[in-house]
Design an enzyme around this catalytic site. Structure first.
Site, PDB file in Angstrom:
ATOM      1  N   ASN A   5       0.869  -1.174   0.000  1.00 55.61           N
ATOM      2  CA  ASN A   5       0.000   0.000   0.000  1.00 55.61           C
ATOM      3  C   ASN A   5       0.909   1.227   0.000  1.00 55.61           C
ATOM      4  OD1 ASN A   5      -1.782   2.062   0.492  1.00 55.61           O
ATOM      5  ND2 ASN A   5      -2.230   1.454   2.604  1.00 55.61           N
ATOM      6  N   TRP A   6       0.993   1.872  -1.148  1.00 52.20           N
ATOM      7  CA  TRP A   6       1.929   3.009  -1.261  1.00 52.20           C
ATOM      8  C   TRP A   6       1.374   4.292  -0.663  1.00 52.20           C
ATOM      9  CZ3 TRP A   6       4.197   2.538  -6.955  1.00 52.20           C
ATOM     10  CH2 TRP A   6       4.867   1.314  -7.062  1.00 52.20           C
ATOM     11  N   LYS A   7       0.112   4.268  -0.271  1.00 51.23           N
ATOM     12  CA  LYS A   7      -0.537   5.461   0.310  1.00 51.23           C
ATOM     13  C   LYS A   7      -0.307   6.679  -0.590  1.00 51.23           C
ATOM     14  CE  LYS A   7       0.188   3.388   4.787  1.00 51.23           C
ATOM     15  NZ  LYS A   7       0.112   3.541   6.210  1.00 51.23           N
ATOM     16  N   HIS A  33      -9.409   1.047   4.585  1.00 46.51           N
ATOM     17  CA  HIS A  33      -8.165   1.209   5.339  1.00 46.51           C
ATOM     18  C   HIS A  33      -8.415   2.118   6.541  1.00 46.51           C
ATOM     19  CE1 HIS A  33      -4.063   2.387   6.338  1.00 46.51           C
ATOM     20  NE2 HIS A  33      -3.680   1.287   5.708  1.00 46.51           N
ATOM     21  N   GLU A  92      -6.850   4.490   7.742  1.00 47.89           N
ATOM     22  CA  GLU A  92      -6.647   5.926   7.494  1.00 47.89           C
ATOM     23  C   GLU A  92      -7.883   6.530   6.824  1.00 47.89           C
ATOM     24  OE1 GLU A  92      -2.922   5.506   5.452  1.00 47.89           O
ATOM     25  OE2 GLU A  92      -1.988   4.917   7.342  1.00 47.89           O
ATOM     26  N   GLU A  96      -5.413  -5.284  10.308  1.00 48.07           N
ATOM     27  CA  GLU A  96      -4.412  -4.267  10.599  1.00 48.07           C
ATOM     28  C   GLU A  96      -4.734  -3.570  11.920  1.00 48.07           C
ATOM     29  OE1 GLU A  96      -2.376  -2.984   6.707  1.00 48.07           O
ATOM     30  OE2 GLU A  96      -4.090  -1.671   6.992  1.00 48.07           O
ATOM     31  N   SER A 151       3.423  -2.397  10.416  1.00 48.42           N
ATOM     32  CA  SER A 151       4.870  -2.441  10.630  1.00 48.42           C
ATOM     33  C   SER A 151       5.481  -3.800  10.301  1.00 48.42           C
ATOM     34  CB  SER A 151       5.215  -2.022  12.068  1.00 48.42           C
ATOM     35  OG  SER A 151       4.767  -0.697  12.302  1.00 48.42           O
ATOM     36  N   GLY A 208       5.084   1.171   4.824  1.00 47.38           N
ATOM     37  CA  GLY A 208       6.438   1.728   4.713  1.00 47.38           C
ATOM     38  C   GLY A 208       7.435   0.845   3.974  1.00 47.38           C
TER      39      GLY A 208
HETATM   40  C1  PEP Z   1      -0.698  -0.019   5.988  1.00 50.80           C
HETATM   41  O1  PEP Z   1      -0.788   1.158   5.767  1.00 50.80           O
HETATM   42  O2  PEP Z   1      -1.563  -0.768   5.523  1.00 50.80           O
HETATM   43  C2  PEP Z   1       0.423  -0.501   6.808  1.00 50.80           C
HETATM   44  C3  PEP Z   1       0.369  -1.709   7.286  1.00 50.80           C
HETATM   45  O3  PEP Z   1       1.457   0.384   7.022  1.00 50.80           O
HETATM   46  P1  PEP Z   1       2.886   0.054   7.701  1.00 50.80           P
HETATM   47  O4  PEP Z   1       3.395  -1.228   7.081  1.00 50.80           O
HETATM   48  O5  PEP Z   1       3.753   1.232   7.370  1.00 50.80           O
HETATM   49  O6  PEP Z   1       2.648  -0.094   9.161  1.00 50.80           O
END
Ligand code: PEP
Length: 254
Positions: free
Chosen positions: A10-12, A97, A99, A169, A215, A237
């Protein structure tokens, strides 16, 4: 039942189209040796989707969007429909998601509408669910997840279940560097699978791919995916650089 490991990036809101092109070109090469062993997708911003589809055509890396609107067209400024995504060759779409739930007013009801729209347009939803730290500490994790699952799957036909991936998540683990321990994540994944079995049946639950997200990095991918009910990851990330994403995917299936 053997489920194929599925890792999605997921490049956001990262990468210009030129940067996305470069990353796709690198991943096309670096992930080629893993063809057939793992399902991989990248989910760039809307402005880079067509470029990603073009670069990754014929490769083992699929392309997903980060959102979809439920209407077919109309006065919804700033939104994108399923037909628009399908037309350019997008295969997956992230829905709900945290966010989007946190910053853009996404609810279980709108998540369900987006799920319906994705499926109606032949797109494969990656449904995100997860609890906040407050909810976990208040022993509400299972109740929250059950409500999110029931909401998202309302009126979703049994016949479409093989098109859907769930990404668990925990909100407190996203972008924070705090990962759920493999055991903690496994316990929750098993609960999610049990909830799907209760809503549908055991066969559907056993076939459901459930990713972990929060993470996840090359160092912890193997231990997480080794758990019985963890079938891959949704990566933020660590998906933004070819070397870390490739190492993560490689380690996840090691
Ligand atoms: C995500 O945004 O779906 C995610 C899991 O981010 P990160 O790996 O940066 O925690």
């Amino acid at each position: 039942m053997a489920r194929k490991v599925f890792i999605a990036g997921n490049w956001k809101m990262n990468k210009t189209a030129a940067e996305a092109k470069a990353l796709c070109e690198a991943l096309k090469e670096s992930l080629a040796p893993l063809a057939g062993k793992v399902e991989v997708a990248v989910c760039p911003t809307f402005t880079s989707l067509a470029t990603a589809v073009e670069v990754l055509k014929g490769s083992n890396v699929k392309v997903g969007a980060q959102n979809i609107h439920w209407a077919e067209n109309g006065a919804f400024t700033g939104e994108i429909s399923g037909a628009m995504l399908k037309e350019i060759g997008v295969e997956y779409v992230i829905i709900g998601h945290s966010e989007r739930r946190q910053y853009f007013g996404e609810t279980d009801e709108t998540v369900n509408k987006r799920m319906q729209a994705a499926l109606a347009n032949g797109l494969k939803p990656i449904l995100c669910i997860g609890e906040t730290l407050e909810e976990r500490e208040g022993n509400k994790t299972e109740a929250v997840l059950e409500q999110q699952i029931k909401g998202a799957f309302a009126d979703i036909c049994e016949c479409k279940m093989d098109q859907i991936t769930i990404a668990y998540e925990p909100v407190w683990a996203i972008g924070t560097g705090k990962t759920a321990t493999p055991e903690m994540a496994e316990e929750t994944h098993a609960f999610i699978r049990k909830t799907i079995a209760a809503l549908y049946n055991q066969e559907i639950a056993d076939a459901m791919v459930i990713q972990y997200g929060g993470s996840m990095k090359p160092e912890n991918a193997q231990a997480l995916v080794a758990q019985a009910d963890i079938d891959g990851g949704l990566i933020g990330g660590a998906a933004l650089k070819a070397d870390s994403f490739t190492a993560l995917v490689t380690n996840a299936i090691a």
